[in-house]
Design a protein around this motif. Structure first.
Motif, PDB file in Angstrom:
ATOM      1  N   PHE A  88       0.848  -1.197   0.000  1.00  0.00           N
ATOM      2  CA  PHE A  88       0.000   0.000   0.000  1.00  0.00           C
ATOM      3  C   PHE A  88       0.884   1.248   0.000  1.00  0.00           C
ATOM      4  O   PHE A  88       1.828   1.354   0.788  1.00  0.00           O
ATOM      5  CB  PHE A  88      -0.913  -0.004   1.224  1.00  0.00           C
ATOM      6  CG  PHE A  88      -1.981   1.048   1.180  1.00  0.00           C
ATOM      7  CD1 PHE A  88      -3.120   0.861   0.417  1.00  0.00           C
ATOM      8  CD2 PHE A  88      -1.854   2.232   1.897  1.00  0.00           C
ATOM      9  CE1 PHE A  88      -4.112   1.830   0.370  1.00  0.00           C
ATOM     10  CE2 PHE A  88      -2.832   3.209   1.858  1.00  0.00           C
ATOM     11  CZ  PHE A  88      -3.973   3.002   1.089  1.00  0.00           C
ATOM     12  N   PRO A  89       0.591   2.221  -0.865  1.00  0.00           N
ATOM     13  CA  PRO A  89       1.465   3.403  -0.992  1.00  0.00           C
ATOM     14  C   PRO A  89       1.252   4.427   0.118  1.00  0.00           C
ATOM     15  O   PRO A  89       0.604   5.454  -0.075  1.00  0.00           O
ATOM     16  CB  PRO A  89       1.069   3.967  -2.365  1.00  0.00           C
ATOM     17  CG  PRO A  89      -0.368   3.578  -2.523  1.00  0.00           C
ATOM     18  CD  PRO A  89      -0.490   2.223  -1.871  1.00  0.00           C
ATOM     19  N   ILE A  90       1.824   4.158   1.274  1.00  0.00           N
ATOM     20  CA  ILE A  90       1.697   5.053   2.414  1.00  0.00           C
ATOM     21  C   ILE A  90       3.045   5.143   3.119  1.00  0.00           C
ATOM     22  O   ILE A  90       3.774   4.151   3.206  1.00  0.00           O
ATOM     23  CB  ILE A  90       0.588   4.569   3.384  1.00  0.00           C
ATOM     24  CG1 ILE A  90       0.313   5.610   4.480  1.00  0.00           C
ATOM     25  CG2 ILE A  90       0.938   3.211   3.979  1.00  0.00           C
ATOM     26  CD1 ILE A  90      -0.900   5.274   5.335  1.00  0.00           C
ATOM     27  N   THR A  91       3.367   6.316   3.602  1.00  0.00           N
ATOM     28  CA  THR A  91       4.645   6.495   4.274  1.00  0.00           C
ATOM     29  C   THR A  91       4.562   6.028   5.714  1.00  0.00           C
ATOM     30  O   THR A  91       3.474   5.828   6.273  1.00  0.00           O
ATOM     31  CB  THR A  91       5.080   7.970   4.258  1.00  0.00           C
ATOM     32  OG1 THR A  91       4.173   8.729   5.070  1.00  0.00           O
ATOM     33  CG2 THR A  91       5.122   8.522   2.847  1.00  0.00           C
ATOM     34  N   VAL A  92       5.720   5.897   6.325  1.00  0.00           N
ATOM     35  CA  VAL A  92       5.805   5.510   7.733  1.00  0.00           C
ATOM     36  C   VAL A  92       5.072   6.510   8.614  1.00  0.00           C
ATOM     37  O   VAL A  92       4.265   6.133   9.472  1.00  0.00           O
ATOM     38  CB  VAL A  92       7.290   5.388   8.146  1.00  0.00           C
ATOM     39  CG1 VAL A  92       7.435   5.349   9.660  1.00  0.00           C
ATOM     40  CG2 VAL A  92       7.914   4.147   7.517  1.00  0.00           C
ATOM     41  N   GLN A 134       8.299   4.435   2.382  1.00  0.00           N
ATOM     42  CA  GLN A 134       7.091   3.635   2.194  1.00  0.00           C
ATOM     43  C   GLN A 134       7.209   2.400   3.067  1.00  0.00           C
ATOM     44  O   GLN A 134       8.295   1.824   3.198  1.00  0.00           O
ATOM     45  CB  GLN A 134       6.933   3.253   0.711  1.00  0.00           C
ATOM     46  CG  GLN A 134       5.561   2.698   0.340  1.00  0.00           C
ATOM     47  CD  GLN A 134       5.470   1.186   0.481  1.00  0.00           C
ATOM     48  OE1 GLN A 134       6.483   0.504   0.478  1.00  0.00           O
ATOM     49  NE2 GLN A 134       4.264   0.676   0.635  1.00  0.00           N
ATOM     50  N   ILE A 135       6.126   1.985   3.704  1.00  0.00           N
ATOM     51  CA  ILE A 135       6.225   0.924   4.711  1.00  0.00           C
ATOM     52  C   ILE A 135       6.752  -0.388   4.140  1.00  0.00           C
ATOM     53  O   ILE A 135       7.379  -1.174   4.848  1.00  0.00           O
ATOM     54  CB  ILE A 135       4.873   0.685   5.412  1.00  0.00           C
ATOM     55  CG1 ILE A 135       3.760   0.372   4.399  1.00  0.00           C
ATOM     56  CG2 ILE A 135       4.496   1.889   6.269  1.00  0.00           C
ATOM     57  CD1 ILE A 135       2.465  -0.072   5.054  1.00  0.00           C
ATOM     58  N   GLY A 136       6.529  -0.629   2.855  1.00  0.00           N
ATOM     59  CA  GLY A 136       7.015  -1.861   2.242  1.00  0.00           C
ATOM     60  C   GLY A 136       8.522  -1.905   2.080  1.00  0.00           C
ATOM     61  O   GLY A 136       9.082  -2.964   1.815  1.00  0.00           O
ATOM     62  N   GLU A 137       9.197  -0.772   2.239  1.00  0.00           N
ATOM     63  CA  GLU A 137      10.650  -0.714   2.096  1.00  0.00           C
ATOM     64  C   GLU A 137      11.373  -1.108   3.375  1.00  0.00           C
ATOM     65  O   GLU A 137      12.604  -1.215   3.382  1.00  0.00           O
ATOM     66  CB  GLU A 137      11.081   0.705   1.694  1.00  0.00           C
ATOM     67  CG  GLU A 137      10.532   1.166   0.352  1.00  0.00           C
ATOM     68  CD  GLU A 137      10.871   2.621   0.069  1.00  0.00           C
ATOM     69  OE1 GLU A 137      11.484   3.270   0.942  1.00  0.00           O
ATOM     70  OE2 GLU A 137      10.524   3.105  -1.023  1.00  0.00           O
ATOM     71  N   LEU A 138      10.630  -1.323   4.444  1.00  0.00           N
ATOM     72  CA  LEU A 138      11.232  -1.590   5.747  1.00  0.00           C
ATOM     73  C   LEU A 138      11.440  -3.085   5.967  1.00  0.00           C
ATOM     74  O   LEU A 138      10.797  -3.926   5.344  1.00  0.00           O
ATOM     75  CB  LEU A 138      10.331  -1.045   6.857  1.00  0.00           C
ATOM     76  CG  LEU A 138       9.943   0.426   6.766  1.00  0.00           C
ATOM     77  CD1 LEU A 138       9.013   0.781   7.930  1.00  0.00           C
ATOM     78  CD2 LEU A 138      11.167   1.329   6.757  1.00  0.00           C
ATOM     79  N   SER A 139      12.330  -3.399   6.900  1.00  0.00           N
ATOM     80  CA  SER A 139      12.499  -4.790   7.330  1.00  0.00           C
ATOM     81  C   SER A 139      11.323  -5.197   8.213  1.00  0.00           C
ATOM     82  O   SER A 139      10.521  -4.349   8.644  1.00  0.00           O
ATOM     83  CB  SER A 139      13.800  -4.942   8.115  1.00  0.00           C
ATOM     84  OG  SER A 139      13.691  -4.266   9.370  1.00  0.00           O
ATOM     85  N   GLY A 140      11.230  -6.485   8.504  1.00  0.00           N
ATOM     86  CA  GLY A 140      10.137  -6.970   9.339  1.00  0.00           C
ATOM     87  C   GLY A 140      10.105  -6.315  10.714  1.00  0.00           C
ATOM     88  O   GLY A 140       9.045  -5.915  11.211  1.00  0.00           O
ATOM     89  N   GLY A 141      11.273  -6.193  11.335  1.00  0.00           N
ATOM     90  CA  GLY A 141      11.332  -5.568  12.654  1.00  0.00           C
ATOM     91  C   GLY A 141      10.969  -4.106  12.608  1.00  0.00           C
ATOM     92  O   GLY A 141      10.274  -3.592  13.500  1.00  0.00           O
ATOM     93  N   GLN A 142      11.404  -3.414  11.552  1.00  0.00           N
ATOM     94  CA  GLN A 142      11.065  -1.997  11.410  1.00  0.00           C
ATOM     95  C   GLN A 142       9.563  -1.819  11.188  1.00  0.00           C
ATOM     96  O   GLN A 142       8.942  -0.907  11.758  1.00  0.00           O
ATOM     97  CB  GLN A 142      11.856  -1.405  10.243  1.00  0.00           C
ATOM     98  CG  GLN A 142      13.351  -1.288  10.514  1.00  0.00           C
ATOM     99  CD  GLN A 142      14.138  -0.945   9.268  1.00  0.00           C
ATOM    100  OE1 GLN A 142      13.695  -1.180   8.139  1.00  0.00           O
ATOM    101  NE2 GLN A 142      15.325  -0.390   9.452  1.00  0.00           N
ATOM    102  N   GLN A 143       8.979  -2.682  10.368  1.00  0.00           N
ATOM    103  CA  GLN A 143       7.537  -2.613  10.139  1.00  0.00           C
ATOM    104  C   GLN A 143       6.757  -2.809  11.437  1.00  0.00           C
ATOM    105  O   GLN A 143       5.793  -2.085  11.710  1.00  0.00           O
ATOM    106  CB  GLN A 143       7.125  -3.670   9.114  1.00  0.00           C
ATOM    107  CG  GLN A 143       7.599  -3.375   7.710  1.00  0.00           C
ATOM    108  CD  GLN A 143       7.404  -4.545   6.769  1.00  0.00           C
ATOM    109  OE1 GLN A 143       7.205  -5.696   7.200  1.00  0.00           O
ATOM    110  NE2 GLN A 143       7.448  -4.293   5.476  1.00  0.00           N
TER     111      GLN A 143
END
Length: 247
Positions: A88-92, A134-143
């Motif tokens: 989904f195109p949304i920022t952190v 964008q949230i999809g660019e993060l690692s699992g822990g960061q998400q």
């Protein structure tokens, strides 16, 4: 003070198969509770039933003696990571900002005050440097940290987290549990579906041991015992060696 959560004779089924049977417990405010049990025990089902995300067959659930409809704005939920659309195109920052919406009121949009609060929540979980990602660019822990920040932004009294430590790095796990303990110490109530028995006694002060039925509920020292655990895991004792306990 009334109980933060009261569950009375809860039954839940899927396609005619009983998933939760006659579960009852009462939880005081200011507790960090782990929901443990074997695979297929109904841990996530219990959480979703408490949140009214799935229908119950029968039973009664109240929060501070109120229905969930009356108190929903005081409840925050962090779902399993695989339940989230990471494309989904949304920022952190905008993801965390969503946590301010429940208390804004109908048709009101967040303003500078809410954006500053969302940024403070990101700082608390150590993710402020990623606010424009964008949230999809993060690692699992960061998400997972971002979604905890979103929960913090709600300023809730009760927090539900479903398997928050799955697929996260050690630093993120330590950050998350430290914040959950701080929330507990401030009087909040937190329920966490958890699978790693090795850390259960270090992370929680109370446990719900489940295997479709409620096997045991109470302080960790009363529940986290080989004889009690064996009743839930039904003879699957291999984990006992990992825990360093004997039967």
């Amino acid at each position: 003070m009334s109980a933060a959560i009261t569950v009375e004779h809860l039954y839940v089924s899927y396609h005619g198969n009983e998933a939760i049977k006659d579960v009852s417990f009462s939880l005081a405010p200011g507790n960090l509770v782990g929901v443990i049990g074997p695979n297929g025990a109904g841990k996530s089902t219990l959480l979703k039933a408490l949140l009214d995300l799935i229908p119950k067959d029968k039973g009664n659930i109240t929060y501070f003696d109120k229905s969930i409809a009356e108190i929903r704005k005081q409840i925050a939920y962090v779902p399993q990571r695989n339940d989230i659309d990471w494309t989904f195109p949304i920022t952190v920052l905008d993801t965390v900002l969503l946590g301010t919406y429940p208390k804004l009121g109908l048709f009101r949009r967040p303003k500078k005050e809410q954006r500053e609060w969302a940024y403070q929540c990101l700082e608390r979980v150590g993710m402020e440097a990623f606010s424009r990602r964008q949230i999809g660019e993060l690692s699992g822990g960061q998400q997972q940290r971002v979604f905890l920040a979103r929960a913090l932004a709600q300023q809730s009294e009760i927090f539900f987290l479903d398997e928050p430590f799955v697929g996260v790095d050690l630093a993120s796990e330590e950050t998350i549990i430290a914040i959950l303990k701080q929330l507990k110490d401030s009087g909040k109530t937190i329920i966490v579906v958890h699978h790693d028995l090795n850390k259960a006694s270090a992370y929680f002060n109370q446990l719900i041991l489940l295997n479709r039925e409620l096997i045991s509920f109470g302080p960790v020292e009363d529940v986290f015992r080989p004889d009690i655990l064996a009743r839930a895991y039904r003879g699957e004792f291999s984990f006992m060696k990992e825990l360093g306990v004997g039967l």
